[in-house]
Enzyme design. Structure first.
Site, PDB file in Angstrom:
ATOM      1  CG  HIS A  99     -15.859  -6.775   6.256  1.00 29.03           C
ATOM      2  ND1 HIS A  99     -15.455  -6.158   7.417  1.00 29.03           N
ATOM      3  CD2 HIS A  99     -14.780  -6.770   5.443  1.00 29.03           C
ATOM      4  CE1 HIS A  99     -14.186  -5.785   7.294  1.00 29.03           C
ATOM      5  NE2 HIS A  99     -13.754  -6.146   6.110  1.00 29.03           N
ATOM      6  CD  GLU A 137      -2.990  -1.410   2.076  1.00 22.07           C
ATOM      7  OE1 GLU A 137      -3.118  -0.517   2.919  1.00 22.07           O
ATOM      8  OE2 GLU A 137      -3.713  -2.424   2.034  1.00 22.07           O
ATOM      9  CD  GLU A 181      -7.886   1.153   2.481  1.00 24.37           C
ATOM     10  OE1 GLU A 181      -8.981   0.645   2.716  1.00 24.37           O
ATOM     11  OE2 GLU A 181      -6.817   0.632   2.817  1.00 24.37           O
ATOM     12  CG  HIS A 205      -9.384  -5.319   0.824  1.00 17.71           C
ATOM     13  ND1 HIS A 205      -9.561  -3.963   0.934  1.00 17.71           N
ATOM     14  CD2 HIS A 205     -10.160  -5.701  -0.225  1.00 17.71           C
ATOM     15  CE1 HIS A 205     -10.413  -3.542   0.009  1.00 17.71           C
ATOM     16  NE2 HIS A 205     -10.800  -4.580  -0.708  1.00 17.71           N
TER      17      HIS A 205
HETATM   18  C1  NOJ Z   1      -8.564  -2.368   5.265  1.00 16.89           C
HETATM   19  C2  NOJ Z   1      -9.381  -2.523   4.035  1.00 16.89           C
HETATM   20  O1  NOJ Z   1      -8.662  -2.175   2.895  1.00 16.89           O
HETATM   21  C3  NOJ Z   1     -10.604  -1.691   4.197  1.00 16.89           C
HETATM   22  O2  NOJ Z   1     -11.354  -1.710   3.003  1.00 16.89           O
HETATM   23  C4  NOJ Z   1     -11.386  -2.200   5.369  1.00 16.89           C
HETATM   24  O3  NOJ Z   1     -12.504  -1.388   5.558  1.00 16.89           O
HETATM   25  C5  NOJ Z   1     -10.543  -2.164   6.628  1.00 16.89           C
HETATM   26  N1  NOJ Z   1      -9.321  -2.848   6.384  1.00 16.89           N
HETATM   27  C6  NOJ Z   1     -11.237  -2.779   7.820  1.00 16.89           C
HETATM   28  O4  NOJ Z   1     -11.237  -4.170   7.731  1.00 16.89           O
HETATM   29 CA    CA Z   2      -6.099  -1.945   2.747  1.00 19.64          CA
END
Ligand code: NOJ
Ligand code: CA
Length: 712
Positions: free
Chosen positions: A411, A169, A506, A481
């Protein structure tokens, strides 16, 4: 006669034994030989020019002389392969897999064993892998390092991120190879990980450009039961060497013969568009392993998500520890913090919005117990993936969603506690099936538990694939992720719809992404597979936040629209809040219209780090969608519509930056134009700084032809 034979036998071990093959189109020439130490050496030429200078291959093994030298050539075999296959979903509905192959069998007489290296030369480049036949002296073995060299011909420009065993990242750096060392400290700034492993270590997929305009991309394909490969640069000679991710004790791979390594790939062209059009990574993966794939469907979704990412709401239900039991005493706290987003009312509002605007699913994060404990770092194993918070009525909400033709998306934040996730996996997937979920977004935030293992090591890589195949048993699609970056495994396991594995949208809420970021990702991260980038932020200034966080999205609104085409994924999110879409309903129409699965893709313009324009034909329709983006510079794109059907007229809706648009000063200035186009049309479209445009094209009806003018 006998003397000659003896002579040949004697000199064979130390003679260069050259073998070569050509790519089917003749653009690539590949040479293989053993040098005077019996080390395997290869080189690669593109249109007669060297692009990989002679480079050594092999593997160093632990407590073992290794598989690096002392080889003699025992056999070579060449063959040709040509087939067309149909992916379950993809950038096109059929893919040609065409290559010439050279299989080299090497004997290592001193250790009485052999190693095979398989080379495949495609029209776009080279793939090779090691194959380990089982023998008395090669059975169980431990890799201490792989020696796959990639010797560059000069000080190329590279688009790189630091080598790191746990995160991708990062913001990209663009520099000469010789400048990587000097820039490494800047490149890692702000990242919490303890790496890079070396001052010249970078991750793949690595995109480069030579001074004479050749684009070279190095990556890997079919990463299975092996550690992820990074590259370490000898910056005096510009030679990259593979650098595998270690495990907790520093070993780099535990293998049992017979087995194979992942493929190492070199894709090259003098036209940047060819890099994006290459399907070599997919072609080097095995065909689909599932008999029935009817349950695998691309997904367009919204989610209870951006408001947590931006800090407006919380994942956790309470700010206290939720379930603390000491002896007989139960200190469980359930005081709601009032900021918990995954509550019944809010989720229903999202379901209504999804249903009204034609989205398939609604992701809900923070629905299950454990977040307080995780945030407080109180325990390693906090999630069981089946216990909802008290304000999330899992049955009612799923029933409500299904009654509106929408599904909820599950999730699973695993907190990177891999064994904990594996222990709960069957129950977690069964819980999904029982409630009618068919897709899960999983996440691996934080240090891998058990401590010392890494996100990209062999052990964790095996976990990610286990999670995907196990999900398939329950007909569940996966979007993981923080897992290892993709290497084309979605061909074999198409329920792996997408991954993050790069700096996603994000980060616009955590300080921002560089304006050129999105012109690089397709050349790097996306070479291995689709990315869940989470585009579609319309309130780019985050005006809905009351805090004085000055983060903002480093694009214009129109560029956010373009991403649905330029950032390929069969899983696309409209990431902003419903109320922000309601402010810009005319622009939102593009997100509603755009497809997530394609019959055809045409790369119209491309230059890594600068710009990108792509046209795609929606699966099973005559509709086309075009997306174009630029970096921090204003630019005019010339779109030629010659990809359209010659005999048809289309209604084009162009969503472009406003004349005064700018990603910093005026990001939400856009203009929408509608008119007729044909395959002969050509449009010049201006893009603002970090701007872009999107076009939808639908076959025109008689009425359209009467009412609309030609677009100019
Ligand atoms: C990182 C992820 O990239 C994000 O999308 C997610 O909301 C958070 N972790 C929480 O799990
Ligand atoms: Ca992430």
């Amino acid at each position: 006669m006998q003397t000659i034979l003896l002579f040949v036998l004697l000199i064979t071990p130390f003679t260069m034994v050259a073998k070569n093959i050509q790519s089917p189109n003749g653009h690539f020439t590949f040479n293989f030989e053993l040098n005077d130490k019996g080390e395997p050496v290869y080189e690669l030429l593109f249109k007669g020019k060297s692009i990989i200078k002679p480079s050594r291959l092999g593997l160093f093994l632990k407590n073992d002389p290794g598989l690096v030298d002392g080889f003699v050539l025992s056999n070579t075999e060449t063959s040709t392969f040509d087939e067309v296959w149909n992916p379950v979903w993809g950038e096109e509905s059929s893919i040609r897999n065409h290559y010439n192959e050279l299989l080299v069998t090497l004997n290592q007489p001193a250790n009485d064993r052999s190693l095979n290296i398989r080379f495949r030369l495609f029209d776009e480049g080279l793939g090779f892998r090691y194959e380990f036949p089982q023998s008395k002296n090669l059975n169980y073995f431990v890799i201490s390092e792989e020696r796959s060299e990639f010797a560059m011909t000069g000080d190329h420009t590279a688009f790189w991120i630091p080598g790191d065993y746990d995160t991708q990242e990062y913001d990209y750096m663009e520099s000469k190879l010789s400048e990587i060392r000097g820039l490494m400290d800047v490149a890692v700034t702000g990242n919490t990980s303890q790496y890079p492993f070396s001052k010249t270590g970078v991750q793949t997929s690595l995109q480069m450009k030579t001074e004479d305009g050749i684009y070279i991309n190095i990556h890997e394909a079919a990463l299975v039961n092996y550690s992820c490969m990074h590259l370490n640069l000898d910056d005096e000679n510009f030679v990259f060497q593979s650098w595998l991710t270690p495990d907790a004790v520093g070993d780099k791979g535990y293998l049992q013969a017979p087995c194979v390594s992942p493929w190492r790939t070199v894709i090259a062209s003098d036209d940047a568009r060819d890099i994006l059009a290459s399907r070599m990574t997919l072609n080097l993966n095995e065909p689909c392993k599932y008999e029935d794939t009817s349950w695998i469907k691309p997904v367009k979704y919204i989610g209870v998500w951006w408001e947590m990412i931006t800090g407006k709401s919380s994942w956790a239900y309470t700010d206290d520890l939720l379930s603390v039991k000491l002896g007989e005493t139960d200190y469980t706290q359930t005081t709601p913090n009032g900021r918990h987003a995954a509550n019944n009312d809010k989720v229903k509002r999202y379901i209504d919005f999804a249903s009204e605007h034609g989205f398939d699913q609604v992701l809900v994060e923070g629905w299950n117990e454990g977040w307080e404990d995780w945030f407080a770092n109180s325990k390693d194993y906090v999630f069981d993936f089946t216990t909802p918070y008290p304000d999330f009525d899992v049955k009612m909400l799923n029933d409500y969603a299904h009654s509106k033709n929408v599904r909820l998306m599950m999730h699973h934040e695993t907190s990177a506690s891999l064994r904990n996730y594996e222990r709960h996996m069957d129950a977690a997937y069964q819980f999904m099936v029982d409630h009618g979920y068919n897709a899960v977004k999983s996440g691996y935030v934080g240090n891998i538990i058990p401590r010392g293992e890494h996100h990209y090591g062999q052990w964790a890589n095996n976990h990610y694939l286990y999670a995907v195949t196990k999900a398939a048993d329950y007909k569940i699609m996966v979007n993981a992720h923080e897992a290892v970056r993709p290497t084309g495994l979605c061909r074999t396991y198409p329920n792996l719809l997408a991954n993050e594995s790069a700096r996603g949208g994000e980060y616009e809420a955590f300080g921002g992404n560089k304006p050129f970021h999105l012109t690089i990702l397709p050349f790097t991260r996306q070479m291995g597979g689709p990315m869940d980038y989470t585009p579609g932020i319309f309130d780019t200034q985050l005006t809905f936040l009351e805090s004085d966080d000055h983060s903002f999205v480093h694009t214009t609104l129109a560029k956010q629209l373009a991403l649905y085409v330029t950032m390929y994924s069969p899983l696309q999110m409209a990431a902003d809040l419903p109320e922000n879409y309601e402010r810009y309903m005319d622009a939102f129409q593009f997100i509603k219209d755009v497809a997530v699965d394609w019959d055809e893709t045409c790369y119209l313009e491309a230059e890594p780090g600068d710009y990108l324009t792509i046209a795609r034909k929606a699966k099973g329709t005559e509709n086309w969608f075009v997306g174009g983006i630029t970096d921090e510079n204003r630019r005019t794109s010339t779109v030629k519509f010659d990809f359209l059907d010659k005999d048809a007229t289309y209604v084009a809706t162009v969503y472009a930056d406003g004349k005064d648009a700018d990603f910093v000063d005026n990001p939400s200035s856009y203009q929408i134009k509608k008119g007729l186009v044909t395959s002969k049309s050509k449009l010049n479209i201006d893009m603002a700084r970090s701007g872009g445009f999107a076009i939808s094209l639908f076959p025109a009806t008689k009425q359209d032809k009467k009412e609309l003018k030609r677009l100019k």
